[in-house]
Scaffold this active site. Structure first.
Site, PDB file in Angstrom:
ATOM      1  N   LYS A 165      50.649  24.081 -88.989  1.00 56.65           N
ATOM      2  CA  LYS A 165      49.985  25.697 -89.513  1.00 56.65           C
ATOM      3  C   LYS A 165      48.476  25.929 -89.347  1.00 56.65           C
ATOM      4  O   LYS A 165      48.328  25.220 -90.260  1.00 56.65           O
ATOM      5  CB  LYS A 165      51.532  26.358 -88.961  1.00 56.65           C
ATOM      6  CG  LYS A 165      50.702  28.208 -89.559  1.00 56.65           C
ATOM      7  CD  LYS A 165      51.789  28.057 -89.452  1.00 56.65           C
ATOM      8  CE  LYS A 165      51.645  31.054 -89.928  1.00 56.65           C
ATOM      9  NZ  LYS A 165      52.842  31.131 -90.868  1.00 56.65           N
ATOM     10  N   HIS A 203      54.914   9.185 -73.268  1.00 53.63           N
ATOM     11  CA  HIS A 203      54.929   7.929 -71.917  1.00 53.63           C
ATOM     12  C   HIS A 203      55.697   9.345 -70.904  1.00 53.63           C
ATOM     13  O   HIS A 203      55.694  10.391 -71.385  1.00 53.63           O
ATOM     14  CB  HIS A 203      56.864   7.421 -72.258  1.00 53.63           C
ATOM     15  CG  HIS A 203      56.820   6.425 -73.717  1.00 53.63           C
ATOM     16  ND1 HIS A 203      56.632   4.748 -72.479  1.00 53.63           N
ATOM     17  CD2 HIS A 203      56.456   5.435 -74.234  1.00 53.63           C
ATOM     18  CE1 HIS A 203      56.118   3.385 -73.244  1.00 53.63           C
ATOM     19  NE2 HIS A 203      56.157   4.246 -74.646  1.00 53.63           N
ATOM     20  N   ARG A 220      43.531  29.952 -93.327  1.00 51.42           N
ATOM     21  CA  ARG A 220      42.343  29.486 -93.982  1.00 51.42           C
ATOM     22  C   ARG A 220      41.851  29.008 -95.300  1.00 51.42           C
ATOM     23  O   ARG A 220      42.837  29.449 -95.792  1.00 51.42           O
ATOM     24  CB  ARG A 220      41.291  31.351 -93.621  1.00 51.42           C
ATOM     25  CG  ARG A 220      41.959  31.350 -92.253  1.00 51.42           C
ATOM     26  CD  ARG A 220      39.940  30.958 -91.634  1.00 51.42           C
ATOM     27  NE  ARG A 220      40.278  31.699 -90.140  1.00 51.42           N
ATOM     28  CZ  ARG A 220      40.597  30.547 -89.418  1.00 51.42           C
ATOM     29  NH1 ARG A 220      40.196  29.576 -89.017  1.00 51.42           N
ATOM     30  NH2 ARG A 220      40.552  31.134 -87.685  1.00 51.42           N
ATOM     31  N   ASN A 255      42.798   4.739 -96.004  1.00 49.42           N
ATOM     32  CA  ASN A 255      43.783   3.782 -97.062  1.00 49.42           C
ATOM     33  C   ASN A 255      44.682   2.910 -96.092  1.00 49.42           C
ATOM     34  O   ASN A 255      45.193   2.899 -94.925  1.00 49.42           O
ATOM     35  CB  ASN A 255      45.063   4.829 -97.536  1.00 49.42           C
ATOM     36  CG  ASN A 255      44.900   4.090 -99.297  1.00 49.42           C
ATOM     37  OD1 ASN A 255      45.252   3.197 -99.244  1.00 49.42           O
ATOM     38  ND2 ASN A 255      44.910   5.019 -99.855  1.00 49.42           N
ATOM     39  N   ALA A 278      49.646  17.041 -96.383  1.00 50.49           N
ATOM     40  CA  ALA A 278      50.969  15.237 -96.648  1.00 50.49           C
ATOM     41  C   ALA A 278      52.394  15.580 -95.377  1.00 50.49           C
ATOM     42  O   ALA A 278      52.406  17.157 -95.434  1.00 50.49           O
ATOM     43  CB  ALA A 278      50.985  15.060 -97.230  1.00 50.49           C
TER      44      ALA A 278
END
Length: 141
Positions: free
Chosen positions: A137, A76, A140, A46, A117
């Site tokens: 994190k 860096h 499952r 997107n 998101a």
């Protein structure tokens, strides 16, 4: 205009002819060394994606990137800031990367995994999991 032969040709030029069949990259995109990005078949990317691709980015088949994803392969050096270090980013098959996700250098996202998101992914994500948060994190499902 997306979904036209002219658009497809332009995207192939931008990405060095490394876009697979039936894949779509929506504009705008930005970044560096876009010829170091390899996009598989049936991939949807997107708008607003940032490809910092000096270290190489691989996006395998059937992967979806929502809007404003950042794929970062360079950083860096902590002591000598003028030195750039690079590590590849690899998105395996059938990943779903949510809107506003940042994936940092050296990270691999496993097959069939979902990144929620706004997450910041700092280390590898195994196959078939959900990863959410800053830092991300693993859960499952």
């Amino acid at each position: 205009m997306p979904y036209t032969p002219e658009y497809d040709k332009l995207m192939q030029e931008v990405f060095g002819n490394k876009i697979g069949n039936n894949s779509m990259v929506m504009t705008p995109v930005s970044g560096s060394d876009l010829n170091n990005v390899s996009i598989g078949d049936n991939v949807f990317i997107n708008s607003g994606t940032l490809f910092m691709a000096t270290g190489g980015i691989t996006i395998e088949d059937d992967t979806i990137l929502a809007a404003n994803v950042q794929l970062i392969t360079n950083n860096h050096d902590l002591r000598q800031h003028n030195i750039i270090t690079c590590k590849p980013v690899h998105l395996k098959k059938n990943c779903w990367i949510g809107a506003g996700v940042t994936i940092l250098p050296g990270v691999t996202i496993g097959e069939n995994s979902v990144i929620g998101a706004g997450s910041v992914v700092t280390k590898d994500v195994e196959d078939n999991v959900l990863a959410v948060g800053n830092p991300a994190k693993i859960y499952r499902f």
